[in-house]
Enzyme design. Structure first.
Site, PDB file in Angstrom:
ATOM      1  N   SER A 169      -4.246   1.956   2.000  1.00 44.94           N
ATOM      2  CA  SER A 169      -4.215   3.343   1.546  1.00 44.94           C
ATOM      3  C   SER A 169      -3.814   4.291   2.684  1.00 44.94           C
ATOM      4  O   SER A 169      -2.673   4.277   3.117  1.00 44.94           O
ATOM      5  CB  SER A 169      -5.574   3.707   0.947  1.00 44.94           C
ATOM      6  OG  SER A 169      -5.521   4.935   0.264  1.00 44.94           O
ATOM      7  N   HIS A 374      -7.513   0.736  -7.041  1.00 42.02           N
ATOM      8  CA  HIS A 374      -7.201   1.120  -5.664  1.00 42.02           C
ATOM      9  C   HIS A 374      -8.123   0.442  -4.648  1.00 42.02           C
ATOM     10  O   HIS A 374      -7.657  -0.139  -3.665  1.00 42.02           O
ATOM     11  CB  HIS A 374      -7.299   2.640  -5.529  1.00 42.02           C
ATOM     12  CG  HIS A 374      -6.699   3.181  -4.269  1.00 42.02           C
ATOM     13  ND1 HIS A 374      -5.335   3.203  -4.038  1.00 42.02           N
ATOM     14  CD2 HIS A 374      -7.266   3.721  -3.164  1.00 42.02           C
ATOM     15  CE1 HIS A 374      -5.092   3.732  -2.856  1.00 42.02           C
ATOM     16  NE2 HIS A 374      -6.254   4.051  -2.302  1.00 42.02           N
TER      17      HIS A 374
END
Length: 400
Positions: A169, A374
């Site tokens: 990320s 995620h």
């Protein structure tokens, strides 16, 4: 009353609003896992690995704590964490975590902590508690200062010319900043494995889309309230979050089902109740308001660009009315993209846009699970079966 009092009041009010609107369920409160209260070094020891702590000084004076799980010095791997997180994010699953998986395979595992999180709150001259200048950083500084300092230190220590890099990320965004702004470092990276890559935030939906659209307002509120650090590990806001997310009968439903899942994508089977308390024990661990606003600008302006100060200061800082866009043509490190179908932050559409702009993508993998979100890249209880084999296979190819 201070402005910070009003900020904390806003946080508390928001949390209470979630509580009263969330329907209670018959969730049984479980005792905290031991990992919830242990730091990185202690968890590594519990998993049977010797670890070290290294302090690395950046060229602009920040003192960063980097952890090392000692392995084959010919196979150094650097892990770069996500927003609000620390190196802990890669190890809190214990023997099923990415850090321990790599260590068990013999890699020399290094885990950095960017400036401002719980492990890297030091500077040669600036005090984070009373000097606002300490917090004047964003994703740009992670890539331009923190990553190069870690890479150079690791290569010097291991006497290698290259290392492998795994970013998650925010850790991917800062790596793209590195490759674009300091292209000489591309040749120092054997392979870059980008988990949930972030470069464009144009196709987000739901809560995140609303937050991105509110970037100008959020940035203004931070300035008005003089908020520099957001969700620091020892902050009042974090204390209230701990109460809401660990000590109520409906804590799991509030913070994970009704909260986090709506932001990142739902996958309740992979982030079970028993593990949720471990997450809250380590996360969030603090970042700067400038970092949050910078990410918001990337989505709001639809440009992967440096921090936008506004026309007048942009002219002063950049000699341009707009902040410069990062030149992805400079990024030449061999890159592997690993994405989830159910990721609401690093969406498949945005990753395809990134892929079209990079010349160095070797492979792209979409994790098979339809619900893979995620945070599953680092916290899912099945990641050691779903995605870590992909990572290991790519590393093995580059060390054979």
């Amino acid at each position: 009353m201070t402005k910070k009092f009003y900020y904390n009041l806003i946080v508390i009010t928001s949390l209470l609003n979630v509580i009263v609107t969330q329907k209670p369920t018959t969730v049984t409160v479980t005792s905290l896992s031991e990992y919830a209260t242990l730091n990185f070094t202690q968890i590594a020891t519990k998993c049977g690995h010797k670890s070290e702590e290294h302090k690395i000084i950046t060229s602009d004076g920040y003192i960063l704590k980097t952890f090392r799980i000692i392995g084959d010095t010919a196979k150094p791997v650097l892990l770069n964490h996500g927003i609000f997180d620390t190196a802990d994010g890669f190890i809190i699953r214990g023997n099923k975590s990415l850090a321990i998986t790599l260590a068990n395979e013999g890699y020399d595992v290094w885990l950095m902590n960017v400036r401002g999180n719980r492990y890297s709150r030091e500077h040669l001259t600036l005090n984070p508690n009373n000097n606002r200048s300490f917090w004047e950083y964003s994703v740009h500084e992670f890539g331009f200062y923190d990553l190069p300092a870690n890479i150079d230190y690791i290569l010097q220590t291991t006497r290698q010319r290259k290392l492998s890099l795994i970013g998650f990320s925010q850790g991917t965004a800062s790596t793209f900043v590195l490759g674009a702004t300091r292209p000489e470092y591309n040749s120092k990276i054997k392979i870059f494995i980008a988990l949930a890559p972030i470069c464009h935030l144009q196709s987000t939906e739901g809560i995140l889309k609303t937050l991105i659209e509110s970037t100008p307002f959020i940035g203004s509120m931070f300035d008005i309230l003089h908020i520099d650090e957001v969700m620091g590990y020892n902050s009042t806001s974090k204390t209230f979050l701990n109460i809401i997310c660990k000590q109520l009968m409906i804590s799991y439903d509030i913070c994970f089902n009704a909260g986090l899942a709506q932001l990142i994508g739902e996958d309740p089977e992979e982030t079970e109740k028993e593990f949720s308390s471990v997450i809250i024990g380590h996360f969030p661990a603090g970042t700067s308001r400038k970092t949050l606003v910078h990410f918001g600008q990337i989505g709001y302006n639809k440009r992967f660009a440096a921090y936008d100060y506004g026309i007048l200061k942009n002219i002063e800082v950049y000699r341009s009315i707009s902040s410069p866009e990062y030149d992805l043509n400079n990024v030449s490190m061999p890159t592997v993209l690993v994405v989830g179908r159910n990721d609401r932050i690093s969406t498949l559409k945005d990753v395809e846009l990134l892929k079209s702009k990079l010349k160095c993508v070797k492979s792209e993998f979409i994790v098979e699970s339809e619900k893979f979100n995620h945070l599953d890249h680092i916290w899912a209880r099945s990641s050691y079966k779903l995605s870590y084999p992909l990572i290991l296979s790519q590393l093995t190819k580059n060390y054979d």
